[in-house]
Motif scaffolding. Structure first.
Motif, PDB file in Angstrom:
ATOM      1  N   GLU A  64      37.847  65.188  42.166  1.00  9.00           N
ATOM      2  CA  GLU A  64      36.953  65.957  41.290  1.00  9.00           C
ATOM      3  C   GLU A  64      36.300  65.049  40.243  1.00  9.00           C
ATOM      4  OE1 GLU A  64      41.190  66.573  39.877  1.00  9.00           O
ATOM      5  OE2 GLU A  64      40.193  67.154  41.707  1.00  9.00           O
ATOM      6  N   GLU A  65      35.238  65.525  39.671  1.00  8.24           N
ATOM      7  CA  GLU A  65      34.392  64.730  38.772  1.00  8.24           C
ATOM      8  C   GLU A  65      35.144  64.236  37.539  1.00  8.24           C
ATOM      9  OE1 GLU A  65      31.132  62.682  37.854  1.00  8.24           O
ATOM     10  OE2 GLU A  65      31.253  63.946  39.631  1.00  8.24           O
ATOM     11  N   GLN A  66      36.061  65.030  36.987  1.00  6.36           N
ATOM     12  CA  GLN A  66      36.772  64.652  35.770  1.00  6.36           C
ATOM     13  C   GLN A  66      37.741  63.485  36.007  1.00  6.36           C
ATOM     14  OE1 GLN A  66      36.291  67.645  37.131  1.00  6.36           O
ATOM     15  NE2 GLN A  66      37.292  69.216  35.907  1.00  6.36           N
ATOM     16  N   ARG A  67      38.194  63.312  37.230  1.00  9.72           N
ATOM     17  CA  ARG A  67      39.199  62.288  37.514  1.00  9.72           C
ATOM     18  C   ARG A  67      38.609  61.058  38.200  1.00  9.72           C
ATOM     19  NH1 ARG A  67      43.831  64.046  40.616  1.00  9.72           N
ATOM     20  NH2 ARG A  67      44.763  62.221  39.656  1.00  9.72           N
ATOM     21  N   ARG A  68      37.307  60.883  38.139  1.00  8.22           N
ATOM     22  CA  ARG A  68      36.678  59.710  38.750  1.00  8.22           C
ATOM     23  C   ARG A  68      37.212  58.427  38.119  1.00  8.22           C
ATOM     24  NH1 ARG A  68      33.882  60.720  43.278  1.00  8.22           N
ATOM     25  NH2 ARG A  68      32.626  62.560  43.100  1.00  8.22           N
ATOM     26  N   THR A  69      37.209  57.362  38.913  1.00  9.84           N
ATOM     27  CA  THR A  69      37.697  56.074  38.442  1.00  9.84           C
ATOM     28  C   THR A  69      36.738  55.493  37.417  1.00  9.84           C
ATOM     29  OG1 THR A  69      38.703  55.687  40.591  1.00  9.84           O
ATOM     30  CG2 THR A  69      38.396  53.775  39.187  1.00  9.84           C
ATOM     31  N   ARG A  70      37.299  54.984  36.327  1.00  7.29           N
ATOM     32  CA  ARG A  70      36.515  54.286  35.311  1.00  7.29           C
ATOM     33  C   ARG A  70      37.219  52.967  35.020  1.00  7.29           C
ATOM     34  NH1 ARG A  70      37.216  59.154  32.560  1.00  7.29           N
ATOM     35  NH2 ARG A  70      35.699  60.646  33.267  1.00  7.29           N
ATOM     36  N   SER A  71      36.804  51.935  35.703  1.00  2.61           N
ATOM     37  CA  SER A  71      37.429  50.636  35.453  1.00  2.61           C
ATOM     38  C   SER A  71      36.887  50.077  34.142  1.00  2.61           C
ATOM     39  CB  SER A  71      37.159  49.674  36.603  1.00  2.61           C
ATOM     40  OG  SER A  71      35.780  49.526  36.818  1.00  2.61           O
ATOM     41  N   GLY A  72      37.700  49.311  33.486  1.00  8.63           N
ATOM     42  CA  GLY A  72      37.308  48.772  32.190  1.00  8.63           C
ATOM     43  C   GLY A  72      37.753  47.332  32.036  1.00  8.63           C
ATOM     44  N   TRP A  73      38.159  46.995  30.824  1.00  3.62           N
ATOM     45  CA  TRP A  73      38.529  45.625  30.518  1.00  3.62           C
ATOM     46  C   TRP A  73      39.716  45.097  31.314  1.00  3.62           C
ATOM     47  CZ3 TRP A  73      35.512  42.203  28.608  1.00  3.62           C
ATOM     48  CH2 TRP A  73      34.450  42.591  27.801  1.00  3.62           C
ATOM     49  N   PRO A  74      40.729  45.893  31.612  1.00  2.53           N
ATOM     50  CA  PRO A  74      41.828  45.336  32.419  1.00  2.53           C
ATOM     51  C   PRO A  74      41.357  44.809  33.780  1.00  2.53           C
ATOM     52  CG  PRO A  74      42.534  47.367  31.409  1.00  2.53           C
ATOM     53  CD  PRO A  74      41.069  47.252  31.134  1.00  2.53           C
ATOM     54  N   VAL A  75      40.452  45.512  34.400  1.00  2.44           N
ATOM     55  CA  VAL A  75      39.931  45.060  35.698  1.00  2.44           C
ATOM     56  C   VAL A  75      39.108  43.788  35.520  1.00  2.44           C
ATOM     57  CG1 VAL A  75      38.411  45.660  37.624  1.00  2.44           C
ATOM     58  CG2 VAL A  75      39.941  47.382  36.666  1.00  2.44           C
ATOM     59  N   ILE A  76      38.289  43.744  34.506  1.00  4.99           N
ATOM     60  CA  ILE A  76      37.462  42.559  34.260  1.00  4.99           C
ATOM     61  C   ILE A  76      38.340  41.345  33.967  1.00  4.99           C
ATOM     62  CG2 ILE A  76      35.783  41.547  32.667  1.00  4.99           C
ATOM     63  CD1 ILE A  76      34.622  44.407  32.398  1.00  4.99           C
ATOM     64  N   LEU A  77      39.357  41.521  33.130  1.00  7.25           N
ATOM     65  CA  LEU A  77      40.252  40.412  32.807  1.00  7.25           C
ATOM     66  C   LEU A  77      41.056  39.958  34.019  1.00  7.25           C
ATOM     67  CD1 LEU A  77      41.466  41.541  29.272  1.00  7.25           C
ATOM     68  CD2 LEU A  77      39.790  39.771  29.848  1.00  7.25           C
ATOM     69  N   THR A  78      41.439  40.889  34.886  1.00  5.36           N
ATOM     70  CA  THR A  78      42.152  40.533  36.111  1.00  5.36           C
ATOM     71  C   THR A  78      41.267  39.718  37.037  1.00  5.36           C
ATOM     72  OG1 THR A  78      43.502  42.534  35.925  1.00  5.36           O
ATOM     73  CG2 THR A  78      43.424  41.455  38.081  1.00  5.36           C
ATOM     74  N   VAL A  79      40.006  40.105  37.163  1.00  7.64           N
ATOM     75  CA  VAL A  79      39.067  39.350  38.008  1.00  7.64           C
ATOM     76  C   VAL A  79      38.859  37.947  37.437  1.00  7.64           C
ATOM     77  CG1 VAL A  79      36.656  39.229  38.753  1.00  7.64           C
ATOM     78  CG2 VAL A  79      37.914  41.365  38.970  1.00  7.64           C
ATOM     79  N   ILE A  80      38.691  37.841  36.129  1.00  6.55           N
ATOM     80  CA  ILE A  80      38.501  36.529  35.503  1.00  6.55           C
ATOM     81  C   ILE A  80      39.743  35.662  35.705  1.00  6.55           C
ATOM     82  CG2 ILE A  80      38.267  35.350  33.284  1.00  6.55           C
ATOM     83  CD1 ILE A  80      36.467  37.721  32.409  1.00  6.55           C
ATOM     84  N   PHE A  81      40.924  36.229  35.493  1.00  2.00           N
ATOM     85  CA  PHE A  81      42.167  35.488  35.689  1.00  2.00           C
ATOM     86  C   PHE A  81      42.295  35.018  37.136  1.00  2.00           C
ATOM     87  CE2 PHE A  81      46.601  35.552  37.103  1.00  2.00           C
ATOM     88  CZ  PHE A  81      47.116  34.554  36.297  1.00  2.00           C
ATOM     89  N   SER A  82      41.996  35.893  38.082  1.00  2.00           N
ATOM     90  CA  SER A  82      42.092  35.523  39.499  1.00  2.00           C
ATOM     91  C   SER A  82      41.128  34.406  39.845  1.00  2.00           C
ATOM     92  CB  SER A  82      41.810  36.739  40.384  1.00  2.00           C
ATOM     93  OG  SER A  82      42.792  37.719  40.206  1.00  2.00           O
ATOM     94  N   LEU A  83      39.935  34.460  39.308  1.00  2.00           N
ATOM     95  CA  LEU A  83      38.941  33.431  39.588  1.00  2.00           C
ATOM     96  C   LEU A  83      39.357  32.084  38.999  1.00  2.00           C
ATOM     97  CD1 LEU A  83      36.164  32.729  40.765  1.00  2.00           C
ATOM     98  CD2 LEU A  83      35.176  33.402  38.583  1.00  2.00           C
ATOM     99  N   VAL A  84      39.753  32.078  37.748  1.00  2.00           N
ATOM    100  CA  VAL A  84      40.114  30.825  37.084  1.00  2.00           C
ATOM    101  C   VAL A  84      41.399  30.247  37.675  1.00  2.00           C
ATOM    102  CG1 VAL A  84      40.874  29.845  34.881  1.00  2.00           C
ATOM    103  CG2 VAL A  84      38.913  31.380  34.951  1.00  2.00           C
ATOM    104  N   PHE A  85      42.418  31.073  37.818  1.00  3.24           N
ATOM    105  CA  PHE A  85      43.694  30.584  38.327  1.00  3.24           C
ATOM    106  C   PHE A  85      43.576  30.163  39.791  1.00  3.24           C
ATOM    107  CE2 PHE A  85      48.274  30.946  39.307  1.00  3.24           C
ATOM    108  CZ  PHE A  85      48.742  30.121  38.310  1.00  3.24           C
ATOM    109  N   GLY A  86      42.850  30.940  40.591  1.00  2.61           N
ATOM    110  CA  GLY A  86      42.655  30.584  41.996  1.00  2.61           C
ATOM    111  C   GLY A  86      41.905  29.278  42.157  1.00  2.61           C
ATOM    112  N   ALA A  87      40.870  29.069  41.363  1.00  2.00           N
ATOM    113  CA  ALA A  87      40.126  27.804  41.428  1.00  2.00           C
ATOM    114  C   ALA A  87      40.991  26.639  40.974  1.00  2.00           C
ATOM    115  CB  ALA A  87      38.866  27.898  40.569  1.00  2.00           C
ATOM    116  N   GLY A  88      41.796  26.842  39.951  1.00  3.14           N
ATOM    117  CA  GLY A  88      42.677  25.779  39.475  1.00  3.14           C
ATOM    118  C   GLY A  88      43.725  25.393  40.505  1.00  3.14           C
ATOM    119  N   VAL A  89      44.320  26.388  41.137  1.00  5.88           N
ATOM    120  CA  VAL A  89      45.314  26.101  42.171  1.00  5.88           C
ATOM    121  C   VAL A  89      44.668  25.410  43.360  1.00  5.88           C
ATOM    122  CG1 VAL A  89      46.850  27.193  43.861  1.00  5.88           C
ATOM    123  CG2 VAL A  89      46.922  27.906  41.481  1.00  5.88           C
TER     124      VAL A  89
END
Length: 114
Positions: A64-89
């Protein structure tokens, strides 16, 4: 499949440590583990960058419309961490691999010259 590659990578690391980084099977196994880890980070980035509407259409159909996914800063920070850490490894793995390859070539050249 990815779990087996990760377990193989751990076995490869154990073999390499015991052989002082001079074991071809150890390098093959650790390469499989490396690929498994990098694939997981790439999957995290791909899922994190997916728009919320496409995420809901695939993983939450009929929500239903009220329970739609709203990604925010945790998702953005996880993507940034994955990119930086993955490239470093990845850079570390490649640097150590090339270093060990060239060291083995020096040892072989010394054997041939004697």
């Amino acid at each position: 499949m990815q779990l087996f590659a990760l377990i193989g990578g751990l076995a490869g690391w154990t073999i390499l440590k015991a052989a002082h980084f001079h074991s071809a099977p150890g390098w093959v196994l650790i390469t499989f583990g490396f690929i498994a880890i990098e694939a997981s980070w790439l999957t995290t980035i791909a899922f994190g960058l997916r728009p919320d509407d496409k995420w809901d259409a695939q993983f939450n159909p009929g929500i239903e419309e009220q329970r739609r996914t709203r990604s925010g800063w945790p998702v953005i920070l996880t993507v940034i961490f994955s990119l930086v850490f993955g490239a470093g490894v990845m850079m570390t793995f490649l640097a150590v691999s090339f270093e060990q390859f060239f060291i083995s070539q020096i040892y072989e050249a010394k054997k041939l010259s004697q």
